[in-house]
Design an enzyme around this catalytic site. Structure first.
Site, PDB file in Angstrom:
ATOM      1  CD  GLN A  26      -2.813  -0.860   2.271  1.00 51.80           C
ATOM      2  OE1 GLN A  26      -2.353  -2.438   3.369  1.00 51.80           O
ATOM      3  NE2 GLN A  26      -3.647  -0.399   2.442  1.00 51.80           N
ATOM      4  CD  GLU A  60      -8.717   0.875   1.807  1.00 46.37           C
ATOM      5  OE1 GLU A  60      -7.431   0.591   2.560  1.00 46.37           O
ATOM      6  OE2 GLU A  60      -9.127   0.093   1.814  1.00 46.37           O
ATOM      7  CD1 TRP A  61      -6.812  -3.199   0.747  1.00 44.98           C
ATOM      8  CD2 TRP A  61      -5.152  -4.217   0.074  1.00 44.98           C
ATOM      9  NE1 TRP A  61      -5.242  -3.215   1.917  1.00 44.98           N
ATOM     10  CE2 TRP A  61      -4.751  -3.913   1.034  1.00 44.98           C
ATOM     11  CE3 TRP A  61      -4.034  -4.190  -0.724  1.00 44.98           C
ATOM     12  CZ2 TRP A  61      -3.391  -4.930   1.512  1.00 44.98           C
ATOM     13  CZ3 TRP A  61      -3.198  -4.621  -1.063  1.00 44.98           C
ATOM     14  CH2 TRP A  61      -2.395  -4.799   0.394  1.00 44.98           C
ATOM     15  NE  ARG A  73       0.768  -5.173  12.097  1.00 45.39           N
ATOM     16  CZ  ARG A  73      -0.789  -5.311  10.831  1.00 45.39           C
ATOM     17  NH1 ARG A  73      -1.650  -4.399  11.181  1.00 45.39           N
ATOM     18  NH2 ARG A  73      -0.796  -6.368  10.216  1.00 45.39           N
ATOM     19  CE1 TYR A 122      -9.938   0.213   9.764  1.00 50.25           C
ATOM     20  CE2 TYR A 122      -9.366  -1.753   9.755  1.00 50.25           C
ATOM     21  CZ  TYR A 122      -8.648  -0.763   9.187  1.00 50.25           C
ATOM     22  OH  TYR A 122      -7.308  -0.762   9.406  1.00 50.25           O
ATOM     23  CG  ASN A 166      -3.428  -7.574   7.791  1.00 48.56           C
ATOM     24  OD1 ASN A 166      -3.558  -6.933   9.106  1.00 48.56           O
ATOM     25  ND2 ASN A 166      -4.428  -7.319   6.595  1.00 48.56           N
ATOM     26  CD  GLU A 167      -8.266  -6.645   8.548  1.00 48.77           C
ATOM     27  OE1 GLU A 167      -8.118  -6.733   7.035  1.00 48.77           O
ATOM     28  OE2 GLU A 167      -8.126  -6.053   9.352  1.00 48.77           O
ATOM     29  CG  ASN A 171      -5.967  -5.979  11.935  1.00 47.38           C
ATOM     30  OD1 ASN A 171      -5.052  -5.989  12.960  1.00 47.38           O
ATOM     31  ND2 ASN A 171      -6.005  -5.887  11.159  1.00 47.38           N
ATOM     32  CG  HIS A 222      -1.157  -6.132   4.716  1.00 48.09           C
ATOM     33  ND1 HIS A 222      -1.009  -5.650   6.159  1.00 48.09           N
ATOM     34  CD2 HIS A 222      -1.796  -5.668   4.863  1.00 48.09           C
ATOM     35  CE1 HIS A 222      -2.219  -4.705   5.997  1.00 48.09           C
ATOM     36  NE2 HIS A 222      -2.723  -5.053   5.434  1.00 48.09           N
ATOM     37  CD  GLU A 260      -4.910  -2.964   9.599  1.00 47.58           C
ATOM     38  OE1 GLU A 260      -5.654  -2.664   8.535  1.00 47.58           O
ATOM     39  OE2 GLU A 260      -3.920  -3.595   9.304  1.00 47.58           O
ATOM     40  CD1 TRP A 296      -5.718   2.083   7.189  1.00 48.91           C
ATOM     41  CD2 TRP A 296      -4.058   0.812   7.854  1.00 48.91           C
ATOM     42  NE1 TRP A 296      -5.293   1.441   6.275  1.00 48.91           N
ATOM     43  CE2 TRP A 296      -4.098   0.212   6.393  1.00 48.91           C
ATOM     44  CE3 TRP A 296      -3.459  -0.159   8.651  1.00 48.91           C
ATOM     45  CZ2 TRP A 296      -3.413   0.287   5.319  1.00 48.91           C
ATOM     46  CZ3 TRP A 296      -2.584  -0.949   7.154  1.00 48.91           C
ATOM     47  CH2 TRP A 296      -2.502  -0.558   6.334  1.00 48.91           C
TER      48      TRP A 296
HETATM   49  C1  GBH Z   1      -7.694  -3.039   6.452  1.00 47.69           C
HETATM   50  O1  GBH Z   1      -8.339  -4.606   6.077  1.00 47.69           O
HETATM   51  C2  GBH Z   1      -6.538  -4.080   5.924  1.00 47.69           C
HETATM   52  O2  GBH Z   1      -5.875  -4.527   6.562  1.00 47.69           O
HETATM   53  C3  GBH Z   1      -5.905  -2.752   5.713  1.00 47.69           C
HETATM   54  O3  GBH Z   1      -4.527  -3.491   4.568  1.00 47.69           O
HETATM   55  C4  GBH Z   1      -6.753  -1.577   4.947  1.00 47.69           C
HETATM   56  O4  GBH Z   1      -6.057  -0.710   4.177  1.00 47.69           O
HETATM   57  C5  GBH Z   1      -7.440  -1.559   5.393  1.00 47.69           C
HETATM   58  O5  GBH Z   1      -7.872  -2.351   7.012  1.00 47.69           O
HETATM   59  C6  GBH Z   1      -8.827  -0.317   5.700  1.00 47.69           C
HETATM   60  O6  GBH Z   1      -9.831  -1.357   4.333  1.00 47.69           O
HETATM   61  O7  GBH Z   1     -18.572  -3.051   4.131  1.00 47.69           O
HETATM   62  O8  GBH Z   1     -19.267  -1.903   6.398  1.00 47.69           O
HETATM   63  O9  GBH Z   1     -19.166  -4.142   6.415  1.00 47.69           O
HETATM   64  C7  GBH Z   1     -10.018  -4.214   6.214  1.00 47.69           C
HETATM   65  C8  GBH Z   1     -10.650  -5.390   6.022  1.00 47.69           C
HETATM   66  C9  GBH Z   1     -13.437  -5.610   5.572  1.00 47.69           C
HETATM   67  C10 GBH Z   1     -12.710  -3.634   7.299  1.00 47.69           C
HETATM   68  C11 GBH Z   1     -14.220  -5.097   5.207  1.00 47.69           C
HETATM   69  C12 GBH Z   1     -14.279  -3.503   6.431  1.00 47.69           C
HETATM   70  C13 GBH Z   1     -16.255  -4.472   5.563  1.00 47.69           C
HETATM   71  C14 GBH Z   1     -16.944  -2.742   5.976  1.00 47.69           C
HETATM   72  N1  GBH Z   1     -12.196  -4.957   5.804  1.00 47.69           N
HETATM   73  N2  GBH Z   1     -14.865  -4.307   6.061  1.00 47.69           N
HETATM   74  S1  GBH Z   1     -18.840  -3.140   5.138  1.00 47.69           S
END
Ligand code: GBH
Length: 422
Positions: A17, A384-385, A70, A281, A158-159, A279, A114, A341, A377
């Site tokens: 990334q 962002e992928w 990290r 979110y 990672n994940e 991690n 990763h 994260e 993060w």
């Molecule tokens: C991480 O993955 C990664 O490790 C990192 O590389 C990446 O940049 C970062 O997060 C930000 O994306 O559609 O509302 O259900 C995050 C994994 C999986 C978190 C999908 C959010 C979907 C939310 N993600 N998930 S939703």
């Protein structure tokens, strides 16, 4: 092993990334190099040009006051084809990075994988096959041999859930396979590779080894038995398919029949860990699908909370819930926890009060639950992928045309929080 005594204030990134420099110093191709469903045809060929600007980036982190950074190591830099002796020019980069961090008083926290699988290994079956697990252990040994004297914390993978679901089940990520239940062998091989790497890292002098598993509370859309089943199903796959075998040596019962388990694998997967990295979110809301649909759950929006630019709901209570669930589920088997994260994407602005609010509330939830450290993060905007450069997660703004870095308000906020804690 020794975990740092103090609360670890950190920031996170990953190699693909931020680094750019696709062909430099003998780097091989990775599955992400050519993955096409990326918005605006963005590629990570240059990304944040961190490969050349790492020294400036270390200065940014030093001025921020973080105690830990990290980052991930790109397997295709160390073994361009995923096998054979180390490409020392590739390892040299991480050697310089780690030296720079140590000199700046920042603990290096290294992730081995990763998501950037060497393309050659993917061509041979990738995570669907068993061969890659032994390859991964060899790679882990090569890296530890070079860096174990300075890296403080190690994270093999990672994940793994995102690799399995997004990469092999629904194909939104590289390698873009839509195998649905056929993806589950990848989950087992990721687990096995994790366990073998824990052993290889330790055998080569690693200080402390843990995880960076993604966790998301699975909320049923309604109280109906159908929606509760859908949420339970998702919960098993997303939250427990990796954590259970890693921490207890047993898979969730419902999943085991789909996995190519060989005698002895579970003991290896359950190699003792020094810390457990989470991690986090957002939570996920699930509803039942009708019979005949490919998956037994559908993810639906959570609308009663504010949302980030990605549309992800901002729910700090979800982090509290997740950490409580982990403690209840594993008791004494849960090692000390780090948030490896946590962060959010918002518009390009330098005035990013929404990011400050997000981080403030999640940091409070994490500290109240007794975690040992927190990694934002990300230190800077990055690739962002499948969303390319359209989502910005950085404490620091990156101008992708000039590579200029500009700290946002959230950077100064985090700096003051860290300074106030010391
Ligand atoms: C991480 O993955 C990664 O490790 C990192 O590389 C990446 O940049 C970062 O997060 C930000 O994306 O559609 O509302 O259900 C995050 C994994 C999986 C978190 C999908 C959010 C979907 C939310 N993600 N998930 S939703």
């Amino acid at each position: 092993m020794t975990l740092p005594d103090e609360f670890l204030w950190g920031v996170s990134t990953s190699a693909f990334q931020i680094e750019g420099a696709f062909t430099e110093d003998g780097r091989g191709r990775s599955v992400w190099d050519e993955f096409s469903p990326v918005v605006d045809d963005d590629t990570a060929e240059i990304a944040c040009d961190h490969y050349h600007r790492y020294a400036d980036d270390i200065t940014l982190m030093k001025d921020l006051g973080v105690g830990a950074y990290r980052f991930s190591i790109a397997w295709p830099r160390v073994q361009p084809t995923g096998k054979g002796p180390a490409n020392s020019a590739g390892l040299d980069f991480y050697d310089r990075l780690v030296d720079g961090l140590v000199e700046a008083g920042i603990d290096p926290v290294a992730t081995l994988y990763h998501w950037d699988t060497p393309q050659v290994l993917e061509d041979e079956g990738g995570w669907l096959g068993r061969d890659i697990t032994g390859r991964f252990a060899e790679y882990a040994a090569l890296v530890a041999d070079r860096l174990a004297d300075r890296v403080k914390l190690w994270i093999p993978i990672n994940e793994p859930v995102v690799v399995t679901l997004s990469g092999y089940a629904i194909g939104e990520h590289a390698p873009g396979k839509s195998l649905l239940f056929g993806s589950l062998p990848a989950a087992h091989h990721l687990n096995l590779a994790h366990g073998l790497a824990v052993e290889a890292l330790r055998a080569n002098g690693a200080n402390a080894v843990g995880t960076a598993n993604n966790h998301s509370p699975a909320w049923p859309a309604t109280d109906s038995p159908e929606d509760r089943f859908a949420a339970g199903f998702y919960d098993t796959i997303h939250n427990w398919l990796f954590a259970d075998p890693q921490l207890t040596g047993a898979y969730p019962e419902e999943a085991a029949p789909f996995l190519p388990i060989v005698d002895g694998d579970l003991e290896k997967i359950a190699a003792p860990l020094d810390f457990y990295g989470v991690n986090y979110y957002n939570p996920t809301r699930l509803k039942a699908t009708t019979e005949g649909e490919p998956l037994p759950f559908e993810r639906i929006d959570i609308d009663e909370y504010p949302k980030t630019s990605f549309g992800w709901p901002v729910v700090p209570e979800g982090l509290t819930e997740m950490l409580t669930t982990l403690k209840d589920r594993y008791g004494d088997r849960l090692p000390p926890v780090y948030i490896t994260e946590s962060g959010c994407s918002y518009p390009e602005d330098l005035a990013d009060q929404a990011r400050i609010d997000y981080l403030d509330s999640h940091l409070s939830a994490a500290r109240a639950a007794g975690v040992r450290g927190y990694f934002v993060w990300s230190i800077m905007d990055n690739f962002e992928w499948d969303s390319g450069y359209s989502q910005r997660f950085g404490l620091v703004h990156v101008d992708y045309k000039t590579q200029e870095r500009t700290p946002r308000d959230s950077y100064r906020w985090y700096r003051d929080v860290i300074a106030g804690d010391n």
